[in-house]
Design an enzyme around this catalytic site. Structure first.
Site, mmCIF file in Angstrom:
data_model
loop_
_atom_site.group_PDB
_atom_site.id
_atom_site.type_symbol
_atom_site.label_atom_id
_atom_site.label_comp_id
_atom_site.label_asym_id
_atom_site.label_seq_id
_atom_site.Cartn_x
_atom_site.Cartn_y
_atom_site.Cartn_z
ATOM 1 N N TYR A 56 -75.002 1.178 16.092
ATOM 2 C CA TYR A 56 -75.099 2.497 16.716
ATOM 3 C C TYR A 56 -76.540 2.990 16.647
ATOM 4 O O TYR A 56 -77.120 3.427 17.643
ATOM 5 C CB TYR A 56 -74.164 3.476 15.992
ATOM 6 C CG TYR A 56 -74.164 4.855 16.594
ATOM 7 C CD1 TYR A 56 -75.131 5.784 16.236
ATOM 8 C CD2 TYR A 56 -73.214 5.234 17.535
ATOM 9 C CE1 TYR A 56 -75.157 7.048 16.800
ATOM 10 C CE2 TYR A 56 -73.230 6.497 18.101
ATOM 11 C CZ TYR A 56 -74.203 7.393 17.727
ATOM 12 O OH TYR A 56 -74.221 8.642 18.286
ATOM 13 N N ASP A 57 -77.115 2.876 15.482
ATOM 14 C CA ASP A 57 -78.503 3.330 15.304
ATOM 15 C C ASP A 57 -79.449 2.553 16.203
ATOM 16 O O ASP A 57 -80.360 3.118 16.811
ATOM 17 C CB ASP A 57 -78.947 3.136 13.849
ATOM 18 C CG ASP A 57 -78.148 4.016 12.910
ATOM 19 O OD1 ASP A 57 -78.070 3.687 11.728
ATOM 20 O OD2 ASP A 57 -77.588 5.025 13.389
ATOM 21 N N GLU A 136 -47.527 21.697 -4.213
ATOM 22 C CA GLU A 136 -48.577 22.432 -3.500
ATOM 23 C C GLU A 136 -48.761 21.844 -2.111
ATOM 24 O O GLU A 136 -48.419 20.677 -1.886
ATOM 25 C CB GLU A 136 -49.893 22.321 -4.281
ATOM 26 C CG GLU A 136 -50.479 20.926 -4.223
ATOM 27 C CD GLU A 136 -51.462 20.606 -5.339
ATOM 28 O OE1 GLU A 136 -51.020 20.554 -6.504
ATOM 29 O OE2 GLU A 136 -52.629 20.403 -5.035
ATOM 30 N N LYS A 138 -50.149 19.967 1.102
ATOM 31 C CA LYS A 138 -51.085 18.864 1.352
ATOM 32 C C LYS A 138 -51.976 19.298 2.511
ATOM 33 O O LYS A 138 -51.509 19.432 3.641
ATOM 34 C CB LYS A 138 -50.323 17.591 1.685
ATOM 35 C CG LYS A 138 -51.240 16.390 1.884
ATOM 36 C CD LYS A 138 -50.411 15.110 1.961
ATOM 37 C CE LYS A 138 -51.274 13.861 1.960
ATOM 38 N NZ LYS A 138 -52.226 13.773 3.034
ATOM 39 N N ASP A 140 -54.617 19.217 5.422
ATOM 40 C CA ASP A 140 -55.005 18.180 6.372
ATOM 41 C C ASP A 140 -56.491 18.313 6.698
ATOM 42 O O ASP A 140 -56.881 18.878 7.712
ATOM 43 C CB ASP A 140 -54.155 18.318 7.645
ATOM 44 C CG ASP A 140 -54.204 17.064 8.482
ATOM 45 O OD1 ASP A 140 -54.806 16.066 8.032
ATOM 46 O OD2 ASP A 140 -53.647 17.080 9.591
ATOM 47 N N TYR A 246 -58.102 20.763 -5.879
ATOM 48 C CA TYR A 246 -56.763 20.393 -6.346
ATOM 49 C C TYR A 246 -56.763 19.248 -7.365
ATOM 50 O O TYR A 246 -55.713 18.814 -7.807
ATOM 51 C CB TYR A 246 -55.837 20.045 -5.182
ATOM 52 C CG TYR A 246 -56.383 19.006 -4.228
ATOM 53 C CD1 TYR A 246 -56.610 17.710 -4.627
ATOM 54 C CD2 TYR A 246 -56.658 19.346 -2.904
ATOM 55 C CE1 TYR A 246 -57.104 16.768 -3.759
ATOM 56 C CE2 TYR A 246 -57.160 18.412 -2.018
ATOM 57 C CZ TYR A 246 -57.388 17.114 -2.456
ATOM 58 O OH TYR A 246 -57.885 16.188 -1.595
ATOM 59 N N LYS A 334 -44.112 14.253 3.134
ATOM 60 C CA LYS A 334 -44.705 14.552 4.434
ATOM 61 C C LYS A 334 -43.748 15.369 5.306
ATOM 62 O O LYS A 334 -42.527 15.210 5.228
ATOM 63 C CB LYS A 334 -45.048 13.241 5.181
ATOM 64 C CG LYS A 334 -46.012 12.336 4.440
ATOM 65 C CD LYS A 334 -47.389 12.918 4.268
ATOM 66 C CE LYS A 334 -48.247 12.803 5.490
ATOM 67 N NZ LYS A 334 -48.759 11.469 5.761
ATOM 68 N N CYS A 439 -44.323 -19.482 23.000
ATOM 69 C CA CYS A 439 -45.458 -18.620 22.686
ATOM 70 C C CYS A 439 -46.263 -18.355 23.956
ATOM 71 O O CYS A 439 -46.679 -19.303 24.623
ATOM 72 C CB CYS A 439 -46.327 -19.293 21.636
ATOM 73 S SG CYS A 439 -47.902 -18.443 21.387
ATOM 74 N N CYS A 442 -49.883 -20.179 23.592
ATOM 75 C CA CYS A 442 -50.171 -21.618 23.516
ATOM 76 C C CYS A 442 -49.030 -22.473 24.041
ATOM 77 O O CYS A 442 -49.151 -23.696 24.095
ATOM 78 C CB CYS A 442 -50.508 -22.023 22.081
ATOM 79 S SG CYS A 442 -49.094 -22.039 20.970
ATOM 80 N N CYS A 457 -44.488 -18.262 16.632
ATOM 81 C CA CYS A 457 -45.055 -19.407 17.333
ATOM 82 C C CYS A 457 -45.182 -20.541 16.336
ATOM 83 O O CYS A 457 -45.667 -20.352 15.225
ATOM 84 C CB CYS A 457 -46.423 -19.010 17.880
ATOM 85 S SG CYS A 457 -47.435 -20.426 18.286
ATOM 86 N N CYS A 463 -52.624 -22.835 17.968
ATOM 87 C CA CYS A 463 -52.398 -21.647 18.803
ATOM 88 C C CYS A 463 -53.659 -20.783 18.764
ATOM 89 O O CYS A 463 -54.053 -20.303 17.698
ATOM 90 C CB CYS A 463 -51.199 -20.855 18.284
ATOM 91 S SG CYS A 463 -50.981 -19.304 19.189
HETATM 92 S S1 IVH Z 1 -54.071 14.876 -4.939
HETATM 93 C C1 IVH Z 1 -54.922 10.976 -7.252
HETATM 94 N N1 IVH Z 1 -53.492 17.093 -3.677
HETATM 95 O O1 IVH Z 1 -54.322 13.663 0.637
HETATM 96 C C2 IVH Z 1 -54.440 11.884 -6.194
HETATM 97 N N2 IVH Z 1 -54.438 15.318 -2.414
HETATM 98 O O2 IVH Z 1 -52.970 11.140 1.065
HETATM 99 C C3 IVH Z 1 -55.480 12.761 -5.636
HETATM 100 N N3 IVH Z 1 -54.807 15.859 -0.060
HETATM 101 O O3 IVH Z 1 -56.941 11.616 -0.462
HETATM 102 C C4 IVH Z 1 -55.041 13.511 -4.475
HETATM 103 N N4 IVH Z 1 -54.064 17.925 -0.137
HETATM 104 O O4 IVH Z 1 -57.533 13.873 0.590
HETATM 105 C C5 IVH Z 1 -53.971 15.852 -3.564
HETATM 106 N N5 IVH Z 1 -52.981 19.115 -2.696
HETATM 107 C C6 IVH Z 1 -53.454 17.896 -2.598
HETATM 108 C C7 IVH Z 1 -53.936 17.393 -1.383
HETATM 109 C C8 IVH Z 1 -54.407 16.088 -1.330
HETATM 110 C C9 IVH Z 1 -54.591 16.986 0.632
HETATM 111 C C10 IVH Z 1 -55.338 14.621 0.519
HETATM 112 C C11 IVH Z 1 -56.432 13.961 -0.270
HETATM 113 C C12 IVH Z 1 -55.939 12.582 -0.566
HETATM 114 C C13 IVH Z 1 -54.904 12.398 0.495
HETATM 115 C C14 IVH Z 1 -53.875 11.377 0.072
#
Ligand code: IVH
Length: 715
Positions: A56-57, A136, A138, A140, A246, A334, A439, A442, A457, A463
């Site tokens: 890229y560079d 707590e 997660k 994004d 966190y 999730k 396949c 091949c 295959c 192949c």
């Molecule tokens: S704990 C050893 N807590 O999710 C565990 N992660 O899928 C350290 N993330 O890489 C992670 N919210 O970037 C933790 N409340 C939360 C989070 C969180 C978002 C992200 C984090 C991690 C990824 C894992």
């Protein structure tokens, strides 16, 4: 779609800028705009770069040089003017003192109950013994590790591959949520958390970008990533980023005894922590909190994609420890994936490196959760027919046909999948899908063995698809990762007959000589780029054992398993000897292989059969002859049990067998299931029988559980 490129313009890439004609300059600038534009999209929008940073560079510098010489030919969409287009040229690398890990996933309530049970079993806790978790959101965004020394922010690093991240200190300093200085903190404190952008800030940023004719972002996460990873910290400063703490990394003194206590402490030190964090006394309470957060999701004002549960007691977290890339003590529950309906326009068959014929759905492009999706995996022929691995119906038995309206979803970062089909919209004259019996690459027979859902295959190395996929795997990032030798070059070199197996890569320079005539004449390759490639190849002759094992592309042996094998056998000689000596389901070498935590009979069989196949074996030997394979470092060389072979027998009273094994392995010991002359220590609990006797006969050091714990410093 613009092609990706690792090299210069096919016709003029090798011509010095001073020698270019104006027409050539116009053509090359157009080509460069296309290449760099596509690279920016891959990198910033899709987070999936197809060309290396160095390429890229190189392209960017070439573009600037041509523009400088032909200022009138500068394009209105010149890549030099694109904001946020730079790939991490200037970011230094930072090795994390404590690895930044990811999280395992739970997708439904059952998975959450299983998580709780797994932990109890590992720790040897009764079903009704109290066990507290934190729950707590997660976030994004993207994770960031902040290092404070004596209260001063000294370093900020992205996660990168978990071991090494990018140095984004200057950028992190511009984020208001991140204190530059903190009072009352341990001497060394690494605070970890998520950088994110709120919905309102994201919308305002895109509006400003549109007005200025700049690039807009497809979602807040990409906007946050694109804003943090700016070479010019002034740009980051102008972007409204936020940060939730966190977790933590390196520490000179503990923050608290519990996860929740540590989070409170971080809050007191001046970090934003998520207000929806709560303690829960078991899976029921965790799931209730998950539902509560899910109900508030749309009103939070920032993106979250699930709820993270963590064991609250830090002493228990320590006992639970880690699998190769994820902690045993935490999991991400999730939210259900986003869905969209579209038309399946075709079913293509791809042949993978193990010969598997994989059907792929070609879709009318549709946006799912902010990303345009045009392919989806179809797994295998049963899946298309509406049956699962046991022959039970999926989608209530509805099959999938070309022309159907299908419902697509994305689960995490993986390839999109198909959830359902709408039979009421099925066009007339569709036909049920039939998997090819030969396949498509091949012409060899494609065979489906009893008990296998996949048709394969039978062509093996003849192949071309299998050979090329093996080579692509070999050069991939987690394997040999050779600069300038990506999937595209491998395809080209294979088609030209220059490389057929991995070993051939290492004889390229010798075969083409320093004159490099053949490569030089090849479209797009210049003397310099070819010489650079050969140097990059030579750089990888010295390589770690885990990478070599992974690079072989043996079925069922992924990156994590390769690391487990490398840690167990530590040297190529020992690994090779074991794989050669072992017979499937027979003998000590087989037993030892199966005793490795994380290696099951399926993987073991695959390994042993591969090493007993003549052609495969020859290819491996030829490769190894080209390499200096570094031994895997024993994981904790300063522990008194590092490198020792330990056997546990009898009843363990202070920990479960699984915990004992994982703990010993984390200290660099090998744990075996049977006593032999190679055994160094036998840990015998009450009820020990024949193993203790054998150890006594062989004069092997034998100790009880307490002595063992005292020895490893856990008493
Ligand atoms: S704990 C050893 N807590 O999710 C565990 N992660 O899928 C350290 N993330 O890489 C992670 N919210 O970037 C933790 N409340 C939360 C989070 C969180 C978002 C992200 C984090 C991690 C990824 C894992």
């Amino acid at each position: 779609m613009a092609q990706s490129s690792e090299i210069g313009h096919p016709q003029t890439g090798d011509v010095a800028v001073d020698d270019l004609s104006a027409d050539q300059a116009v053509a090359e600038l157009a080509w460069l705009a296309e290449q760099l534009g596509a690279a920016n999209t891959d990198y910033h929008r899709d987070d999936a770069p197809k060309i290396s940073d160095a390429t890229y560079d190189f392209l960017k510098r070439r573009n600037t040089a041509i523009e400088k010489r032909f200022p009138k030919q500068k394009r209105s969409d010149s890549p030099s003017d694109v904001v946020g287009g730079a790939i991490s040229e200037g970011f230094g690398k930072i090795q994390h003192v404590v690895r930044m890990l990811s999280l395992g996933n739970a997708f439904d309530d059952d998975d959450v109950h299983e998580f709780d049970q797994r932990i109890r079993k590992y720790l040897g806790l009764e079903v009704d013994a109290p066990l507290t978790f934190t729950a707590e959101p997660k976030i994004d965004g993207l994770s960031l590790s902040l290092r404070y020394e004596n209260g001063q922010l000294v370093q900020a690093a992205t996660r990168g591959d978990g071991a090494t991240g990018e140095n984004v200190t200057a950028n992190a300093r511009t984020i208001a949520d991140i204190p530059q200085m903190i009072a009352g903190a341990p001497e060394v404190l690494e605070v970890r958390g998520e950088v994110y952008m709120s919905h309102a800030d994201f919308a305002a940023l895109n509006a400003r970008q549109t007005e200025a004719g700049g690039k807009t972002f497809s979602n807040p996460r990409n906007a946050a990533a694109g804003s943090l990873r700016q070479l010019d910290a002034e740009i980051t400063k102008a972007r409204p980023l936020k940060f939730f703490a966190y977790a933590w990394g390196d520490l000179s003194a503990p923050l608290a005894d519990t996860q929740s206590g540590a989070i409170d402490r971080l809050n007191e030190l001046g970090f934003s922590t998520n207000p929806l964090t709560q303690n829960c006394d078991g899976p029921k309470a965790m799931i209730a909190h998950y539902r509560k957060i899910e109900a508030q999701r749309a009103e939070l004002g920032y993106d979250i994609d699930g709820v993270v549960y963590k064991v609250d007691d830090l002493a228990l977290q320590r006992r639970l420890g880690f699998r190769s890339t994820t902690p045993r003590w935490a999991i991400a529950h999730k939210f259900p994936a986003e869905l969209a309906w579209t038309v399946m326009e075709a079913i293509d068959i791809q042949v993978g490196r193990t010969g598997a014929l994989s059907p792929v759905a070609r879709l009318r492009p549709v946006t799912v959760g902010g990303v345009v999706v045009s392919n989806a995996t179809l797994h295998n022929e049963d899946y298309i027919a509406g049956r699962d691995g046991n022959g039970d119906p999926i989608r209530e038995g509805r099959d999938l046909r070309v022309g159907d309206w299908v419902q697509v979803y994305r689960a995490g970062d993986v390839i999109p999948k198909i959830k359902d089909v709408d039979l009421s919209r099925r066009p007339d004259n569709t036909v049920a899908f039939a998997m090819p019996k030969i396949c498509p690459e091949c012409g060899s027979d494609a065979i489906r063995e009893a008990g296998d859902a996949v048709r394969r295959c039978s062509g093996g190395i003849i192949c071309p698809a299998q050979a090329v996929e093996k080579l692509k795997h070999f050069v991939s990032r987690a394997a040999f990762d050779i600069e300038g030798l990506g999937a595209k070059q491998v395809e080209q070199f294979y088609a030209d007959g220059w490389i057929a197996t991995p070993a051939d890569i290492f004889t390229l320079r010798a075969r083409f000589g320093e004159g490099l005539q053949q490569l030089k004449n090849r479209e797009g390759w210049g003397e310099k780029s070819a010489a650079n490639l050969f140097d990059a190849i030579d750089e990888k002759r010295e390589i770690g054992l885990a990478r070599v094992i992974f690079s072989l592309g043996i079925r069922h042996v992924g990156e994590n398993s390769a690391a487990l094998l490398a840690n167990h056998y530590t040297s190529w000689a020992a690994f090779e000897d074991a794989m050669t000596t072992a017979q499937v389901a027979d003998g000590a070498a087989w037993e030892e292989l199966n005793s490795i935590d994380g290696v099951g009979a399926v993987m073991a069989t695959s390994l042993v059969t591969t090493f007993h196949q003549e052609a495969e074996r020859a290819s491996i030997d030829r490769l190894v002859a080209q390499l200096q394979i570094q031994d895997a470092e024993a994981r904790a060389t300063d522990s008194p049990v590092a490198g020792k072979t330990v056997v546990f027998t009898g009843t363990l009273e202070r920990m479960t067998r699984a915990e004992a094994k994982a703990r010993a392995e984390s200290l660099g010991a090998k744990v075996s299931g049977s006593v032999s002359a190679k055994t160094d220590i036998l840990v015998a609990g009450p009820g020990a029988g024949s193993k203790a006797k054998k150890a006594a006969d062989l004069g092997i050091e034998t100790m009880d559980e307490d002595t063992w714990l005292a020895m490893i410093g856990d008493a």
